[in-house]
Design a protein around this motif. Structure first.
Motif, PDB file in Angstrom:
ATOM      1  N   HIS A 154      55.272  38.147 -10.031  1.00 59.29           N
ATOM      2  CA  HIS A 154      54.676  38.685  -8.804  1.00 59.29           C
ATOM      3  C   HIS A 154      55.704  38.705  -7.676  1.00 59.29           C
ATOM      4  CE1 HIS A 154      50.181  38.322  -9.623  1.00 59.29           C
ATOM      5  NE2 HIS A 154      50.735  37.810 -10.713  1.00 59.29           N
ATOM      6  N   ILE A 155      55.745  39.801  -6.941  1.00 59.51           N
ATOM      7  CA  ILE A 155      56.368  39.812  -5.617  1.00 59.51           C
ATOM      8  C   ILE A 155      55.311  40.354  -4.670  1.00 59.51           C
ATOM      9  CG2 ILE A 155      58.241  40.595  -4.145  1.00 59.51           C
ATOM     10  CD1 ILE A 155      59.998  40.909  -6.553  1.00 59.51           C
ATOM     11  N   ASP A 156      54.638  39.446  -4.005  1.00 57.85           N
ATOM     12  CA  ASP A 156      53.517  39.808  -3.131  1.00 57.85           C
ATOM     13  C   ASP A 156      53.852  39.488  -1.687  1.00 57.85           C
ATOM     14  OD1 ASP A 156      51.809  40.654  -5.219  1.00 57.85           O
ATOM     15  OD2 ASP A 156      51.263  38.577  -5.657  1.00 57.85           O
ATOM     16  N   ARG A 206      45.817  49.775   1.793  1.00 61.10           N
ATOM     17  CA  ARG A 206      45.779  49.484   3.226  1.00 61.10           C
ATOM     18  C   ARG A 206      45.192  50.652   4.023  1.00 61.10           C
ATOM     19  NH1 ARG A 206      51.791  47.848   4.585  1.00 61.10           N
ATOM     20  NH2 ARG A 206      52.123  49.698   3.288  1.00 61.10           N
ATOM     21  N   GLU A 207      44.470  50.306   5.058  1.00 62.37           N
ATOM     22  CA  GLU A 207      43.910  51.329   5.939  1.00 62.37           C
ATOM     23  C   GLU A 207      45.047  52.143   6.564  1.00 62.37           C
ATOM     24  OE1 GLU A 207      41.040  51.760   9.912  1.00 62.37           O
ATOM     25  OE2 GLU A 207      41.378  49.788   8.962  1.00 62.37           O
ATOM     26  N   ASP A 213      50.872  50.913  -2.321  1.00 58.18           N
ATOM     27  CA  ASP A 213      51.135  49.582  -1.773  1.00 58.18           C
ATOM     28  C   ASP A 213      50.557  48.475  -2.665  1.00 58.18           C
ATOM     29  OD1 ASP A 213      48.408  49.756  -1.196  1.00 58.18           O
ATOM     30  OD2 ASP A 213      48.707  50.039   0.950  1.00 58.18           O
ATOM     31  N   TRP A 214      50.135  48.839  -3.872  1.00 60.75           N
ATOM     32  CA  TRP A 214      49.637  47.890  -4.882  1.00 60.75           C
ATOM     33  C   TRP A 214      50.029  48.425  -6.241  1.00 60.75           C
ATOM     34  CZ3 TRP A 214      46.410  48.056  -9.127  1.00 60.75           C
ATOM     35  CH2 TRP A 214      45.873  46.847  -9.585  1.00 60.75           C
ATOM     36  N   ALA A 215      50.628  47.565  -7.055  1.00 62.43           N
ATOM     37  CA  ALA A 215      51.071  47.991  -8.382  1.00 62.43           C
ATOM     38  C   ALA A 215      50.808  46.877  -9.385  1.00 62.43           C
ATOM     39  CB  ALA A 215      52.564  48.327  -8.358  1.00 62.43           C
ATOM     40  N   LEU A 233      49.013  43.072   0.345  1.00 64.43           N
ATOM     41  CA  LEU A 233      47.837  42.435   0.940  1.00 64.43           C
ATOM     42  C   LEU A 233      47.545  41.099   0.268  1.00 64.43           C
ATOM     43  CD1 LEU A 233      45.422  45.473   1.495  1.00 64.43           C
ATOM     44  CD2 LEU A 233      46.545  44.085   3.248  1.00 64.43           C
ATOM     45  N   VAL A 234      48.573  40.268   0.143  1.00 62.50           N
ATOM     46  CA  VAL A 234      48.406  38.923  -0.411  1.00 62.50           C
ATOM     47  C   VAL A 234      48.904  37.924   0.632  1.00 62.50           C
ATOM     48  CG1 VAL A 234      49.043  37.316  -2.242  1.00 62.50           C
ATOM     49  CG2 VAL A 234      48.671  39.731  -2.772  1.00 62.50           C
ATOM     50  N   ALA A 235      47.971  37.201   1.237  1.00 64.32           N
ATOM     51  CA  ALA A 235      48.324  36.257   2.298  1.00 64.32           C
ATOM     52  C   ALA A 235      48.826  34.927   1.753  1.00 64.32           C
ATOM     53  CB  ALA A 235      47.119  36.019   3.207  1.00 64.32           C
ATOM     54  N   GLY A 236      48.558  34.648   0.467  1.00 68.69           N
ATOM     55  CA  GLY A 236      49.015  33.391  -0.105  1.00 68.69           C
ATOM     56  C   GLY A 236      48.300  33.098  -1.409  1.00 68.69           C
TER      57      GLY A 236
END
Length: 361
Positions: A154-156, A206-207, A213-215, A233-236
């Protein structure tokens, strides 16, 4: 042109995020390389960081300079192939930031030109020298996980607002898969070789977003599955690596610190450069957890190896053949997402053999 006793003179095309944050400091940290020219329309910005370099507004000026040995291309993705072609034909050795090109056609053309011109052409896959990847590769190579059956990479990030920059706006080579996909794919190929098939889902979440922006991409290797994932859109709570095997599992939580260190002004050679305090966790299946220290990362090793390749003292650290295979996976994922089924790589037998030869040097 440089000799083996004088530094190779380097021109850097582009002084945006990649050029400023990665290429310039890494080049300047490697003995035998001299960053002498930067191609940028903002000389004030460049000279604020690099007062001793020449700044020219046009790549043509740099390519025409007979004193320059190496051209590093860190400009927008859709310019990579045209600039690399021009630099090779001008007799320069070339480093191209990822992605190597926009498609397999361009990638193959560049490889052929480099061979014809007898120049070293390489791709900046700096994350081969990240602490997180080195740690996972070490556990796999040492057999501590047994036969690997499942790996997640993952690279988020958490960037909920779409920014006005070329990477996040419509255009050839924009979007998260072209940005982070080459890193994720290259690392997977280094670990396991060419997959049998590629399955992918790509999305705009994303709005106000207009590009991927997601794969989520799955590489199939017989019974093994390798999952490559990137999101804005991954805060943690998302680990960098998760690996399961027949003898145990490993988790690496945090991403390599070198980008953060570079942004903070740290440089290769500093005391804590590349030191990753986040240990790998190794689970043995019997309730035991071992903390395994992460190896020290050092992305400047890419440029040291490239220098040696130009001087005829070592192998190209990332060959055009390896870059072609990465491009084949990038294209297969895009096709899979569009068509809704797994896709095989569009590589010839000769290209597969060339990759295998380069991978096992």
């Amino acid at each position: 042109m440089s000799t083996s006793t004088t530094p190779l003179r380097v021109a850097l095309i582009g002084y945006g995020f990649a050029g400023k944050t990665f290429h310039a400091p890494l080049i300047r940290s490697v003995p035998g390389l001299a960053l002498s020219t930067v191609v940028s329309r903002d000389a004030t910005k460049v000279h604020a960081d690099l007062p001793d370099v020449d700044v020219v507004a046009s790549a043509d000026v740099a390519l025409a300079d007979p004193q320059l040995d190496v051209v590093v291309i860190a400009s927008p993705n859709d310019t990579h192939a045209p600039l690399a072609r021009a630099a090779l034909e001008a007799g320069k050795h070339v480093v191209v930031d990822k992605p190597f090109a926009l498609d397999l056609v361009e990638a193959r053309e560049l490889a052929a030109i480099a061979e014809r011109e007898g120049r070293v052409l390489s791709v900046f896959q700096n994350r081969r020298w990240d602490a997180d990847f080195l740690g996972i590769r070490q556990l796999i190579t040492e057999g501590r996980l047994g036969e690997v059956t499942h790996l997640e990479s993952h690279i988020d990030r958490f960037r909920p607002q779409v920014r006005v920059r070329w990477r996040e706006q419509p255009g050839a080579g924009s979007g998260l898969w072209y940005d982070l996909g080459p890193h994720l794919v290259d690392q997977a190929l280094c670990l396991f070789g060419l997959p049998d098939r590629v399955w992918a889902s790509l999305a705009v979440q994303r709005e106000g977003g207009t590009v991927t922006d997601w794969a989520h991409v799955v590489l199939e290797y017989g019974q093994r599955r390798v999952i490559l994932h990137a999101s804005m859109l991954v805060a943690g709570g998302s680990p960098r690596f998760v690996v399961h095997g027949t003898l145990g599992s490993a988790v690496k939580s945090m991403i390599d610190p070198q980008e953060t260190q570079l942004l903070a002004g740290m440089r290769p050679g500093d005391a804590d450069w590349g030191v990753d305090p986040d240990d790998l966790l190794l689970y043995d299946g019997s309730g035991n957890v071992e903390r395994v220290p992460s190896p020290r990362g050092d992305q400047s090793r890419y440029y040291a190896a490239f220098r040696d390749a130009v001087l005829g003292q070592g192998d190209n650290p990332v060959t055009p053949q390896q870059a072609i295979t990465v491009m084949a996976v990038i294209e297969a994922a895009i096709a899979s997402a569009a068509e809704g089924h797994a896709v095989e790589l569009a590589l010839s037998a000769a290209e597969r053999d060339a990759w295998a030869s380069a991978a096992h040097r």
